[in-house]
Motif scaffolding. Structure first.
Motif, PDB file in Angstrom:
ATOM      1  N   ILE A  60       0.863  -1.178   0.000  1.00  0.00           N
ATOM      2  CA  ILE A  60       0.000   0.000   0.000  1.00  0.00           C
ATOM      3  C   ILE A  60       0.897   1.225   0.000  1.00  0.00           C
ATOM      4  N   GLY A  61       1.008   1.868  -1.155  1.00  0.00           N
ATOM      5  CA  GLY A  61       1.941   2.977  -1.341  1.00  0.00           C
ATOM      6  C   GLY A  61       3.149   2.498  -2.120  1.00  0.00           C
ATOM      7  N   THR A  62       3.106   2.654  -3.440  1.00  0.00           N
ATOM      8  CA  THR A  62       4.137   2.095  -4.316  1.00  0.00           C
ATOM      9  C   THR A  62       5.410   2.914  -4.318  1.00  0.00           C
ATOM     10  N   GLY A  63       5.270   4.253  -4.195  1.00  0.00           N
ATOM     11  CA  GLY A  63       6.440   5.102  -4.375  1.00  0.00           C
ATOM     12  C   GLY A  63       6.972   4.920  -5.783  1.00  0.00           C
ATOM     13  N   ALA A  64       8.296   4.856  -5.916  1.00  0.00           N
ATOM     14  CA  ALA A  64       8.902   4.646  -7.231  1.00  0.00           C
ATOM     15  C   ALA A  64       9.468   3.242  -7.371  1.00  0.00           C
ATOM     16  N   GLY A  65       9.039   2.330  -6.498  1.00  0.00           N
ATOM     17  CA  GLY A  65       9.402   0.929  -6.654  1.00  0.00           C
ATOM     18  C   GLY A  65      10.542   0.431  -5.794  1.00  0.00           C
ATOM     19  N   VAL A  66      11.120   1.290  -4.951  1.00  0.00           N
ATOM     20  CA  VAL A  66      12.246   0.857  -4.117  1.00  0.00           C
ATOM     21  C   VAL A  66      11.818  -0.274  -3.187  1.00  0.00           C
ATOM     22  N   SER A  67      10.739  -0.067  -2.445  1.00  0.00           N
ATOM     23  CA  SER A  67      10.281  -1.096  -1.514  1.00  0.00           C
ATOM     24  C   SER A  67       9.777  -2.321  -2.254  1.00  0.00           C
ATOM     25  N   GLY A  68       9.124  -2.115  -3.399  1.00  0.00           N
ATOM     26  CA  GLY A  68       8.623  -3.245  -4.169  1.00  0.00           C
ATOM     27  C   GLY A  68       9.739  -4.157  -4.639  1.00  0.00           C
ATOM     28  N   VAL A  69      10.836  -3.575  -5.111  1.00  0.00           N
ATOM     29  CA  VAL A  69      11.985  -4.385  -5.536  1.00  0.00           C
ATOM     30  C   VAL A  69      12.539  -5.172  -4.352  1.00  0.00           C
ATOM     31  N   CYS A  70      12.618  -4.532  -3.192  1.00  0.00           N
ATOM     32  CA  CYS A  70      13.127  -5.223  -2.002  1.00  0.00           C
ATOM     33  C   CYS A  70      12.236  -6.405  -1.626  1.00  0.00           C
ATOM     34  N   ILE A  71      10.927  -6.204  -1.684  1.00  0.00           N
ATOM     35  CA  ILE A  71      10.004  -7.303  -1.374  1.00  0.00           C
ATOM     36  C   ILE A  71      10.138  -8.412  -2.409  1.00  0.00           C
ATOM     37  N   LEU A  72      10.146  -8.053  -3.685  1.00  0.00           N
ATOM     38  CA  LEU A  72      10.251  -9.051  -4.746  1.00  0.00           C
ATOM     39  C   LEU A  72      11.518  -9.880  -4.618  1.00  0.00           C
ATOM     40  N   ARG A  73      12.588  -9.278  -4.187  1.00  0.00           N
ATOM     41  CA  ARG A  73      13.845 -10.020  -4.056  1.00  0.00           C
ATOM     42  C   ARG A  73      13.804 -11.042  -2.921  1.00  0.00           C
ATOM     43  N   GLY A  74      12.858 -10.881  -2.010  1.00  0.00           N
ATOM     44  CA  GLY A  74      12.708 -11.878  -0.961  1.00  0.00           C
ATOM     45  C   GLY A  74      11.669 -12.929  -1.276  1.00  0.00           C
ATOM     46  N   LEU A  75      10.770 -12.626  -2.204  1.00  0.00           N
ATOM     47  CA  LEU A  75       9.710 -13.563  -2.555  1.00  0.00           C
ATOM     48  C   LEU A  75      10.235 -14.686  -3.445  1.00  0.00           C
ATOM     49  N   GLY A  76       9.524 -15.801  -3.426  1.00  0.00           N
ATOM     50  CA  GLY A  76       9.880 -16.919  -4.288  1.00  0.00           C
ATOM     51  C   GLY A  76       9.615 -16.618  -5.750  1.00  0.00           C
ATOM     52  N   PRO A  77      10.128 -17.467  -6.671  1.00  0.00           N
ATOM     53  CA  PRO A  77      10.042 -17.180  -8.113  1.00  0.00           C
ATOM     54  C   PRO A  77       8.622 -17.185  -8.674  1.00  0.00           C
ATOM     55  N   GLN A  78       7.681 -17.798  -7.960  1.00  0.00           N
ATOM     56  CA  GLN A  78       6.297 -17.828  -8.433  1.00  0.00           C
ATOM     57  C   GLN A  78       5.403 -16.842  -7.690  1.00  0.00           C
ATOM     58  N   ALA A  79       5.951 -16.145  -6.720  1.00  0.00           N
ATOM     59  CA  ALA A  79       5.159 -15.242  -5.883  1.00  0.00           C
ATOM     60  C   ALA A  79       4.765 -13.985  -6.661  1.00  0.00           C
ATOM     61  N   VAL A  80       3.666 -13.355  -6.230  1.00  0.00           N
ATOM     62  CA  VAL A  80       3.134 -12.174  -6.924  1.00  0.00           C
ATOM     63  C   VAL A  80       2.982 -11.023  -5.933  1.00  0.00           C
ATOM     64  N   LEU A  81       3.436  -9.849  -6.357  1.00  0.00           N
ATOM     65  CA  LEU A  81       3.283  -8.619  -5.576  1.00  0.00           C
ATOM     66  C   LEU A  81       2.213  -7.747  -6.209  1.00  0.00           C
ATOM     67  N   THR A  82       1.206  -7.383  -5.421  1.00  0.00           N
ATOM     68  CA  THR A  82       0.195  -6.407  -5.829  1.00  0.00           C
ATOM     69  C   THR A  82       0.525  -5.083  -5.156  1.00  0.00           C
ATOM     70  N   THR A  83       0.723  -4.031  -5.932  1.00  0.00           N
ATOM     71  CA  THR A  83       1.091  -2.745  -5.349  1.00  0.00           C
ATOM     72  C   THR A  83       0.094  -1.676  -5.769  1.00  0.00           C
ATOM     73  N   ILE A  84      -0.285  -0.824  -4.821  1.00  0.00           N
ATOM     74  CA  ILE A  84      -1.378   0.128  -5.000  1.00  0.00           C
ATOM     75  C   ILE A  84      -0.871   1.552  -4.781  1.00  0.00           C
ATOM     76  N   ASP A  85      -1.194   2.441  -5.707  1.00  0.00           N
ATOM     77  CA  ASP A  85      -0.823   3.842  -5.536  1.00  0.00           C
ATOM     78  C   ASP A  85      -1.806   4.703  -6.324  1.00  0.00           C
ATOM     79  N   VAL A  86      -2.085   5.875  -5.804  1.00  0.00           N
ATOM     80  CA  VAL A  86      -3.030   6.772  -6.471  1.00  0.00           C
ATOM     81  C   VAL A  86      -2.375   7.522  -7.627  1.00  0.00           C
ATOM     82  N   ASP A  87      -1.034   7.573  -7.652  1.00  0.00           N
ATOM     83  CA  ASP A  87      -0.306   8.363  -8.644  1.00  0.00           C
ATOM     84  C   ASP A  87       0.208   7.455  -9.764  1.00  0.00           C
ATOM     85  N   VAL A  88      -0.265   7.681 -10.989  1.00  0.00           N
ATOM     86  CA  VAL A  88       0.125   6.822 -12.109  1.00  0.00           C
ATOM     87  C   VAL A  88       1.603   6.979 -12.451  1.00  0.00           C
TER      88      VAL A  88
END
Length: 210
Positions: A60-88
């Motif tokens: 919740i709160g994508t920013g420019a993807g810094v946190s998303g990349v960090c989460i993805l690097r810990g997730l398994g190869p089949q895992a999915v990240l859903t990220t939500i932000d009001v700013d396109v």
């Protein structure tokens, strides 16, 4: 904080190394006027995502993807990240960061909209991890939705939970600080959750759904 404690905190924050992908994502954050998570917080996110063996995560709160990349690097190869932000523009920058990090497009789902409108549409007890880095006034509602979304054993992680050390100061009464203080106590007292406050970054409040 004593001088030794302050030095240790700074050392822990600066210890994680970051690659060019992360540095470029941080540059985009600054260009967009978005405050990215610290290196220490990023490292903790990766460890928590990996340790939880999460297959489904919500941000919740994508920013420019810094946190998303960090989460993805810990997730398994089949895992999915859903990220939500009001700013396109934030979502566009995040997608660029995810691509540069080598994450396949089918591993991320970017949703444009207000979190308060999007979260109720997500499925009950379908997620292993929820990371919240969004507007403080909306936090109580986000937390309640996160508990609904999490599976048993799922992780809730809230960034900036100490609000630049103001939460610990009873004299600090500005609106955001009061909300964070109330949310921290509510999570502590919630029988559905086991929680801990980590001093990493500006505070990470971490809870597990029982």
């Amino acid at each position: 904080m004593s001088a030794d404690k302050s030095t240790s905190w700074s050392y822990a924050e600066d210890l994680p190394a970051e690659d060019e992908v992360m540095l470029r994502a941080r540059e985009r954050s600054f260009e967009l006027g978005v405050k990215p998570i610290s290196r220490g917080v990023g490292a903790v996110l990766t460890v928590l995502a990996a340790g939880s063996k999460a297959q489904t995560a919500v941000e919740i709160g994508t920013g420019a993807g810094v946190s998303g990349v960090c989460i993805l690097r810990g997730l398994g190869p089949q895992a999915v990240l859903t990220t939500i932000d009001v700013d396109v523009e934030h979502l566009k920058a995040a997608r660029e960061a995810f691509s540069e990090a080598g994450s396949p497009a089918n591993r991320t789902r970017t949703i444009s909209g207000r979190a308060g409108d999007v979260l109720p549409r997500l499925t009950d007890a379908a997620y292993d991890l929820v990371f919240v880095d969004a507007d403080k006034p909306g936090l109580p509602g986000y937390v309640e939705q996160a508990v609904r979304l999490l599976k048993a054993g799922g992780l809730l992680i809230i960034n900036d939970a100490l609000d630049k050390d103001r939460v610990a100061n009873p004299a600090a009464r500005d609106a955001n600080t009061v909300v964070l203080r109330q949310v921290g106590k509510a999570i502590r007292d919630d029988d559905r959750l086991a929680s801990a406050m980590l001093p990493t970054g500006d505070g990470l409040l971490v809870a597990v759904k029982k």
